[in-house]
Enzyme design. Structure first.
Site, PDB file in Angstrom:
ATOM      1  N   GLU A  24       3.300  12.487   7.871  1.00 13.23           N
ATOM      2  CA  GLU A  24       2.564  11.392   8.523  1.00 13.23           C
ATOM      3  C   GLU A  24       3.507  10.451   9.261  1.00 13.23           C
ATOM      4  OE1 GLU A  24       0.717   7.543   9.204  1.00 13.23           O
ATOM      5  OE2 GLU A  24       2.427   7.943   7.895  1.00 13.23           O
ATOM      6  N   GLU A  25       4.650  10.148   8.665  1.00 16.56           N
ATOM      7  CA  GLU A  25       5.553   9.179   9.268  1.00 16.56           C
ATOM      8  C   GLU A  25       6.194   9.695  10.553  1.00 16.56           C
ATOM      9  OE1 GLU A  25       5.516   6.292   8.424  1.00 16.56           O
ATOM     10  OE2 GLU A  25       5.262   6.031   6.262  1.00 16.56           O
ATOM     11  N   HIS A  45      -0.010  10.243   1.699  1.00 16.48           N
ATOM     12  CA  HIS A  45       1.084  11.093   2.181  1.00 16.48           C
ATOM     13  C   HIS A  45       2.317  10.834   1.332  1.00 16.48           C
ATOM     14  CE1 HIS A  45       3.290   7.842   4.366  1.00 16.48           C
ATOM     15  NE2 HIS A  45       2.094   7.399   4.701  1.00 16.48           N
ATOM     16  N   ASP A 104       4.094   2.855   0.674  1.00 15.02           N
ATOM     17  CA  ASP A 104       3.732   3.674   1.840  1.00 15.02           C
ATOM     18  C   ASP A 104       4.392   5.048   1.750  1.00 15.02           C
ATOM     19  OD1 ASP A 104       2.833   4.408   4.378  1.00 15.02           O
ATOM     20  OD2 ASP A 104       4.545   3.480   5.385  1.00 15.02           O
ATOM     21  N   ASP A 149       5.491  11.899   2.379  1.00 15.73           N
ATOM     22  CA  ASP A 149       6.698  11.710   3.184  1.00 15.73           C
ATOM     23  C   ASP A 149       6.896  10.219   3.428  1.00 15.73           C
ATOM     24  OD1 ASP A 149       4.425  11.753   5.077  1.00 15.73           O
ATOM     25  OD2 ASP A 149       5.965  11.549   6.611  1.00 15.73           O
ATOM     26  N   HIS A 161       8.420   0.283   5.849  1.00 16.00           N
ATOM     27  CA  HIS A 161       9.277   0.698   6.962  1.00 16.00           C
ATOM     28  C   HIS A 161      10.543  -0.151   7.066  1.00 16.00           C
ATOM     29  CE1 HIS A 161       6.001   3.011   9.440  1.00 16.00           C
ATOM     30  NE2 HIS A 161       5.828   3.154   8.142  1.00 16.00           N
TER      31      HIS A 161
END
Length: 454
Positions: A156-157, A90, A123, A92, A423
């Site tokens: 996705e996030e 992904h 990520d 995003d 994150h």
């Protein structure tokens, strides 16, 4: 790394990979228009689509998903009769959080101490680059032995389910014999790991109203119901004294059977301050892979700076509940909603809104694809054997794919090992892991194609 043509090719491609990852990281592709311009996600999607076209992919398309974002799709045909492999990543990313806490700008890939720093580096923009490296190495060494479908998700996030809904409405699009999800990570740097279990998630917003407007705390405090105090009491009810999650009716005592996570290693990876204890009970693996975990990820309330002596008429919080394999996310949502309503004090008005939801996932480790990946990782990581672990995070698409394609084998690998600090501020990727996992993925595709021929 064992010398072989594929490994040598990928090593030679690493400078190009860094340049491309820098270009992709530069897009501020947070799929939340309230915080970041939608144009940043759209530009990142176009970049991914253009890259796939350059690599010879056919039918490249920007898929408009029901949540208002775009996923990027492409198809690379393989030899006649070859199996089809779906590669997922992904583009995003999470918001950068406190940009002042970043040592280098979050959307500017920066090399430091042998790692590449930037939001999404691990990520999961790095996962997209990993797939490209594997395919380029195969092209340079006889060709890609399988047909490849590539999908790069755009939300996705956020957990808003856009790609899941699109896949369900177009069930033939992502059909494959095997699916490689490039969005997890090794248990630690240098230890090849396939993730076999994911916790699902549900995201709720709870709002509490008690007054027609704010009141002076001196004149009315002590009797007038304070919405913020009510919210604090509700949120406190979600944890036991030891920090364990306590949602009425939700099982929270399951155990993990597999690779263990030593507490000292976890404390180091999680950067727990000296003298501060961990939450919950049981092994660390039990707590983060096999049990539910609730987190208050945001509260709307007055900031300390500029605060006035007032009782709050309204207060709101956003709550994330991680749901382990064996439990149903929809049922967990109902239980959490009922818990919030039941524990709201003083007859305060409470409303609960569902923001996102994804089911947990557990893989079938007995499938031939796992044998092919174990062989590939043995070469990419000399002296190491493939490990299997859980992951506390969620990838909602996994269960959708497992439901749509029950015969497909699903493997989860990626670049989000603990040092990556995904994150969080100062997210980074290990270029050595990017190189080794790209080698492993390329060799896996060779091994898997060979296993299907037999």
């Amino acid at each position: 790394m064992t010398a072989n043509p594929i490994a040598e090719t990928i090593a030679s491609l690493m400078p190009r990979a860094k340049t491309e990852l820098a270009e992709l990281v530069a897009f501020e592709s947070v799929a939340d228009p309230a915080q970041f311009p939608k144009s940043e996600c759209e530009a990142a999607a176009v970049w991914c689509a253009d890259t796939l076209r350059t690599e010879g992919f056919q039918d490249v398309a920007l898929l408009d998903t029901p949540d208002g974002t775009q996923s990027v799709y492409g198809f690379l045909p393989g030899p006649a009769g070859a199996p089809t492999v779906l590669l997922y990543a992904h583009y995003d990313v999470q918001p950068p959080l406190d940009e002042s806490a970043w040592v280098s700008p979050p959307f500017e890939l920066t090399e430091r101490n042998g790692r590449w720093y930037g939001r999404g580096a691990a990520d999961c923009k790095g996962g997209f680059i990993m797939h490209l490296l594997a395919l380029r190495a195969l092209k340079a060494n006889g060709g890609v032995p399988v047909s490849v479908k590539m999908i790069a998700e755009g939300s996705e996030e956020q957990g808003t389910g856009g790609l899941e809904a699109y896949a369900e409405a177009h069930p033939d699009l992502l059909a494959a014999d095997t699916i490689v999800i490039g969005d997890t990570g090794n248990f630690r740097v240098g230890l090849p790991t396939v993730t076999t279990a994911l916790r699902g998630m549900t995201m709720l917003r709870v709002s509490i109203d008690t007054l027609e407007g704010n009141l002076h705390s001196g004149q009315f405090g002590g009797a007038a119901p304070d919405a913020l105090a009510a919210l604090i009491q509700v949120l406190a009810s979600l944890r036991a004294e030891d920090g364990s999650t306590t949602v009425d009716g939700l099982t929270a005592d399951s155990s993990w059977d597999g690779l263990e996570y030593p507490e000292e290693e976890f404390r180091k990876d999680a950067r727990v301050l000296d003298g501060v204890g961990l939450m919950g009970h049981g092994t660390v693996a039990d707590r983060i892979w096999a049990r539910p975990a609730v987190t208050v990820i945001g509260i709307d309330c007055p900031p300390v700076v500029g605060a006035t002596p007032s009782l709050q008429a309204s207060a709101r919080a956003q709550i994330s509940l991680r749901v382990p394999p064996g439990q149903d996310a929809a049922e967990a949502t109902k239980l959490l909603t009922a818990h919030l309503e039941a524990h709201t004090p003083w007859g305060a008005r409470v409303s609960v809104e569902q923001v996102g939801q994804g089911q947990p996932f557990k893989a079938d480790v007995s499938s031939p694809a796992y044998t092919s990946m174990a062989e590939a990782m043995r070469v990419a990581y000399p002296g190491e054997e493939m490990q299997t672990s859980g992951m506390g995070g969620s990838i909602p698409l996994c269960n959708t794919l497992a439901s749509l394609y029950p015969k497909a084998e699903i493997l989860l690998i990626g670049l989000s090992e603990p040092e990556a600090q995904i994150h969080a501020v100062n997210e980074s990727v290990s270029p050595a892991e990017l190189e080794r996992l790209s080698v492993a993925e390329a060799l896996f595709l060779v091994n898997y194609a060979r296993s299907k021929q037999g």
